[in-house]
Structures are given as C-alpha cells and as structure tokens.
Design an enzyme around this catalytic site. Structure first.
Site, PDB file in Angstrom:
ATOM      1  N   SER A 140      19.838 -39.062  17.225  1.00 24.69           N
ATOM      2  CA  SER A 140      20.501 -39.132  18.532  1.00 24.69           C
ATOM      3  C   SER A 140      19.409 -39.095  19.584  1.00 24.69           C
ATOM      4  O   SER A 140      18.265 -38.732  19.289  1.00 24.69           O
ATOM      5  CB  SER A 140      21.401 -37.912  18.691  1.00 24.69           C
ATOM      6  OG  SER A 140      21.692 -37.663  20.044  1.00 24.69           O
ATOM      7  N   TYR A 153      23.381 -28.939  18.442  1.00 25.39           N
ATOM      8  CA  TYR A 153      23.299 -30.381  18.183  1.00 25.39           C
ATOM      9  C   TYR A 153      21.844 -30.856  18.307  1.00 25.39           C
ATOM     10  O   TYR A 153      21.346 -31.564  17.422  1.00 25.39           O
ATOM     11  CB  TYR A 153      24.200 -31.123  19.176  1.00 25.39           C
ATOM     12  CG  TYR A 153      24.367 -32.600  18.896  1.00 25.39           C
ATOM     13  CD1 TYR A 153      25.021 -33.036  17.748  1.00 25.39           C
ATOM     14  CD2 TYR A 153      23.883 -33.565  19.773  1.00 25.39           C
ATOM     15  CE1 TYR A 153      25.197 -34.394  17.494  1.00 25.39           C
ATOM     16  CE2 TYR A 153      24.057 -34.916  19.536  1.00 25.39           C
ATOM     17  CZ  TYR A 153      24.716 -35.330  18.392  1.00 25.39           C
ATOM     18  OH  TYR A 153      24.887 -36.668  18.135  1.00 25.39           O
TER      19      TYR A 153
HETATM   20  N1  LIG Z   1      28.883 -40.966  20.004  1.00 22.55           N
HETATM   21  C1  LIG Z   1      27.697 -40.730  20.518  1.00 22.55           C
HETATM   22  O1  LIG Z   1      27.519 -40.717  21.755  1.00 22.55           O
HETATM   23  C2  LIG Z   1      26.510 -40.498  19.603  1.00 22.55           C
HETATM   24  C3  LIG Z   1      25.222 -40.515  20.193  1.00 22.55           C
HETATM   25  C4  LIG Z   1      24.124 -40.278  19.370  1.00 22.55           C
HETATM   26  C5  LIG Z   1      24.284 -40.067  18.002  1.00 22.55           C
HETATM   27  N2  LIG Z   1      25.535 -40.057  17.463  1.00 22.55           N
HETATM   28  C6  LIG Z   1      25.645 -39.790  16.025  1.00 22.55           C
HETATM   29  O2  LIG Z   1      26.338 -40.850  15.396  1.00 22.55           O
HETATM   30  C7  LIG Z   1      26.956 -40.371  14.197  1.00 22.55           C
HETATM   31  C8  LIG Z   1      28.397 -40.831  14.154  1.00 22.55           C
HETATM   32  O3  LIG Z   1      29.120 -40.156  15.181  1.00 22.55           O
HETATM   33  P1  LIG Z   1      30.299 -40.822  16.030  1.00 22.55           P
HETATM   34  O4  LIG Z   1      29.888 -40.722  17.446  1.00 22.55           O
HETATM   35  O5  LIG Z   1      30.694 -42.101  15.460  1.00 22.55           O
HETATM   36  O6  LIG Z   1      31.393 -39.662  15.831  1.00 22.55           O
HETATM   37  P2  LIG Z   1      32.893 -39.698  15.234  1.00 22.55           P
HETATM   38  O7  LIG Z   1      33.373 -38.293  15.360  1.00 22.55           O
HETATM   39  O8  LIG Z   1      33.662 -40.778  15.886  1.00 22.55           O
HETATM   40  O9  LIG Z   1      32.659 -40.064  13.684  1.00 22.55           O
HETATM   41  C9  LIG Z   1      32.036 -39.152  12.806  1.00 22.55           C
HETATM   42  C10 LIG Z   1      32.710 -39.229  11.444  1.00 22.55           C
HETATM   43  O10 LIG Z   1      32.015 -38.311  10.560  1.00 22.55           O
HETATM   44  C11 LIG Z   1      32.994 -37.670   9.755  1.00 22.55           C
HETATM   45  N3  LIG Z   1      32.489 -36.384   9.273  1.00 22.55           N
HETATM   46  C12 LIG Z   1      32.294 -35.251   9.973  1.00 22.55           C
HETATM   47  N4  LIG Z   1      31.884 -34.278   9.158  1.00 22.55           N
HETATM   48  C13 LIG Z   1      31.812 -34.792   7.918  1.00 22.55           C
HETATM   49  C14 LIG Z   1      31.471 -34.268   6.650  1.00 22.55           C
HETATM   50  N5  LIG Z   1      31.132 -32.976   6.499  1.00 22.55           N
HETATM   51  N6  LIG Z   1      31.490 -35.092   5.574  1.00 22.55           N
HETATM   52  C15 LIG Z   1      31.861 -36.388   5.706  1.00 22.55           C
HETATM   53  N7  LIG Z   1      32.228 -36.937   6.876  1.00 22.55           N
HETATM   54  C16 LIG Z   1      32.200 -36.146   7.965  1.00 22.55           C
HETATM   55  C17 LIG Z   1      34.192 -37.476  10.687  1.00 22.55           C
HETATM   56  O11 LIG Z   1      35.396 -37.257   9.950  1.00 22.55           O
HETATM   57  C18 LIG Z   1      34.189 -38.781  11.477  1.00 22.55           C
HETATM   58  O12 LIG Z   1      34.999 -39.763  10.854  1.00 22.55           O
HETATM   59  C19 LIG Z   1      26.792 -38.843  14.214  1.00 22.55           C
HETATM   60  O13 LIG Z   1      25.725 -38.482  13.373  1.00 22.55           O
HETATM   61  C20 LIG Z   1      26.457 -38.555  15.669  1.00 22.55           C
HETATM   62  O14 LIG Z   1      25.712 -37.365  15.806  1.00 22.55           O
HETATM   63  C21 LIG Z   1      26.654 -40.279  18.239  1.00 22.55           C
END
Ligand SMILES: NC(=O)c1ccc[n+]([C@@H]2O[C@H](COP(=O)([O-])OP(=O)(O)OC[C@H]3O[C@@H](n4cnc5c(N)ncnc54)[C@H](O)[C@@H]3O)[C@@H](O)[C@H]2O)c1
Length: 279
Positions: A140, A153
């Site tokens: 991230s 985080y």
């Molecule tokens: N959305 C943002 O702004 C952003 C920015 C930087 C990084 N990220 C990273 O991107 C990745 C995806 O996040 P997103 O934004 O799509 O979030 P999201 O919440 O939409 O999707 C995350 C998914 O991970 C699953 N999950 C959570 N814990 C889990 C576990 N223990 N085992 C298996 N699955 C699990 C959830 O059920 C969900 O479907 C994450 O690692 C997040 O930190 C997101």
C-alpha cells in the site's frame, strides 16, 4: 491454460484482478474467507467464463487451511503461474494510545502472516515446476509513508515491503524459478473500510469519503497486470505514491521531523469539515 491464484478475490482489487485474468484467457483461482460473497461473485463470472474459475474458501490466517488450499490446487490444476497475495484488512483507525492490541495483531495476522503462510505453502510446488512463476504481494502507499490513526495498517504494510524484498533476495541468491513484485496502490474504491472495527469515527468517515471518490479497482487491476507482465519488482498503480516516498526519505536523510504529506493535510481538512457539519 495458465493459472492465477488470487487471495481476497471476493471483493475490490482481488475481484477486479480475477476478472482481468479471465478476460486474458487465464484461469482464476479465487480465494477468500467470505465464502458467501466469493461463491456469489464466482457464479456470476462463470456465465461469461465457463470452466475457467475455481472458487475456494480459505482464511489465509489459518496455516492448515492454506496448506490444504495449496494441495488442492496442485492436485486439481497441476500448474500455477501467478499468485496474488492480495487479501488484506485495514483494522482499527485510532491514535496509537487507544489501540486495542488484539485488533492490531489481527491486522498483522491477515496482512503479513497470511501472506507468509501462502508463500510457504506454495513455494515447494513452484520450485518443482518447469516454468517460472510469479508472486505478487499487495502492500500500500502506507508501506512507504505513514499517517495518523493508521498505525496497525502502516506497520503491516511496511512489513509486507520487507517480506517482499527479503523474498526477492532469497529467490535470487538461491536461484529459484520464481519472480516477485510488491504493489503500492493509493486510495482505491473498494470495500476495505466496510469491515473495520469501530467504523464510525470522523476519521473513518473522512477516509471512507476519500475511498469512494478514488480510482475504481478495475483500473488498478489493469495497471498491476501490465507491470507484472513487465516483471517490475516495485509496482506503483498511482504516481503520487512516489512523491510521498521521496518526501519521507528526504526528511529521514535530513534527520528532520516526519514530513506531513498531502494525505495528512487532506484528512485534517476533511475531518474539520465533517466536525463543522456536525455542530
Ligand atoms: N482500497 C484501497 O484504497 C487500498 C489501497 C492500498 C492497498 N490496498 C490493499 O489491497 C488489498 C485488497 O484490498 P481491497 O481494497 O480490495 O479491500 P476489500 O475489503 O474490498 O477486499 C479484501 C478481500 O480480502 C478478503 N479477506 C480479508 N481477510 C481475509 C482472510 N483472512 N483470508 C482470506 N481473505 C480475506 C475479504 O473478505 C475481501 O473480500 C489489501 O491488501 C489492501 O490492503 C487497498
């Protein structure tokens, strides 16, 4: 057919990555702990991509489940080309002194140890394959800079960067047939904030409004895939993240106080606006 394994595939960036691979005629193994959402999304995709989806419910924090996941994929498909270590949670958004240490540990369990479980369960198979494979770890912007009320985080994403670089050195020195990348997305419009504990603070609301006005997950997924094809180690779906990183390193080398980046400024402005509205 080539195979991509994607954790956290029931929503957000993971779901968009699954679609992007299917559109390129690559089989998507969609993994998530939310089996209801996973099955619903997989069923919908199956009508457009029959025979190209395997949906497996698995909690990446559970080492035994991850080990069974790896065995099932090896047995059923016999090949893996990409593993996207994407599952992640944001955790509690609070000042450090107010943090619940159990919640903080849960963030480390999912974002860091979940990733480690996947790498450890799958590498024996990846090392046996005749073709090269590629592990992509989702960090991230918070791996490269920090901000207020995001300590767990940020801690977890800094650890993801360290884990990815260490993995790169290990694979290179020991000459293993696996590439690795680490991704630093900025704010993306996903469900990341929907499951975090105590999600009703003004900070949470300000962040939610920032996320819902951000880039769609499909854009990030396309960018990530393009960079993965180029075998880039450090992947920046959003250019501004390089700026946060530069300012942070500059302050560090000058032994200045931590640089107050634009996110901190924006969050302060949004919170002030919300508090004024609430009066
Ligand atoms: N959305 C943002 O702004 C952003 C920015 C930087 C990084 N990220 C990273 O991107 C990745 C995806 O996040 P997103 O934004 O799509 O979030 P999201 O919440 O939409 O999707 C995350 C998914 O991970 C699953 N999950 C959570 N814990 C889990 C576990 N223990 N085992 C298996 N699955 C699990 C959830 O059920 C969900 O479907 C994450 O690692 C997040 O930190 C997101």
């Amino acid at each position: 057919m080539k195979v991509a394994v994607i954790t956290g595939a029931a929503n957000g960036i993971g779901l968009a990555l699954s679609q992007a691979h299917l559109q390129r005629d690559i089989m998507a193994v969609m993994v998530d702990k939310d089996s209801a959402k996973l099955n619903k999304e997989a069923e919908q995709l199956k009508s457009n991509f029959p025979g190209k989806i395997l949906a497996i419910s698995c909690d990446v924090t559970n080492k035994d489940e991850v080990s069974k996941l790896a065995q099932q994929i090896e047995k059923q498909l016999g090949r893996i080309d990409w593993i996207y270590n994407n599952a992640g949670i944001i955790g509690q958004l609070a000042p450090v002194w107010d943090l619940n240490s159990e919640y903080a540990q849960q963030v480390m369990n999912v974002n860091v140890y979940g990733m480690l479980h996947i790498i450890q369960a799958f590498t024996p198979f990846l090392f046996k394959q005749s073709s090269r494979s590629h592990i992509i770890n989702m960090a991230s912007l918070y791996a490269l800079c920090t901000g207020s009320q995001t300590a767990p985080y940020s801690m977890s994403k800094h650890a993801v960067l360290a884990l990815s670089e260490s993995l790169y050195f290990d694979l290179t020195r020991l000459n293993k047939p696996v590439d690795v990348s680490v991704v630093f997305p900025s704010f993306t419009d996903t469900g990341l904030l929907s499951n975090n504990p105590e999600g009703n603070s003004s900070f949470h609301e300000a962040l939610q409004s920032l996320l819902s006005h951000s880039r769609p997950a499909v854009d990030s997924a396309e960018h990530i895939m393009h960079e993965v094809e180029q075998k880039k180690f450090y992947i920046f779906p959003d250019k501004e993240v390089k700026g946060y990183c530069e300012e942070r390193i500059k302050a560090l080398l000058l032994q200045d106080n931590p640089h107050i980046n634009n996110i901190e400024k924006l969050m302060s402005a949004l919170i002030k606006r919300q508090e004024a509205r609430a009066l």
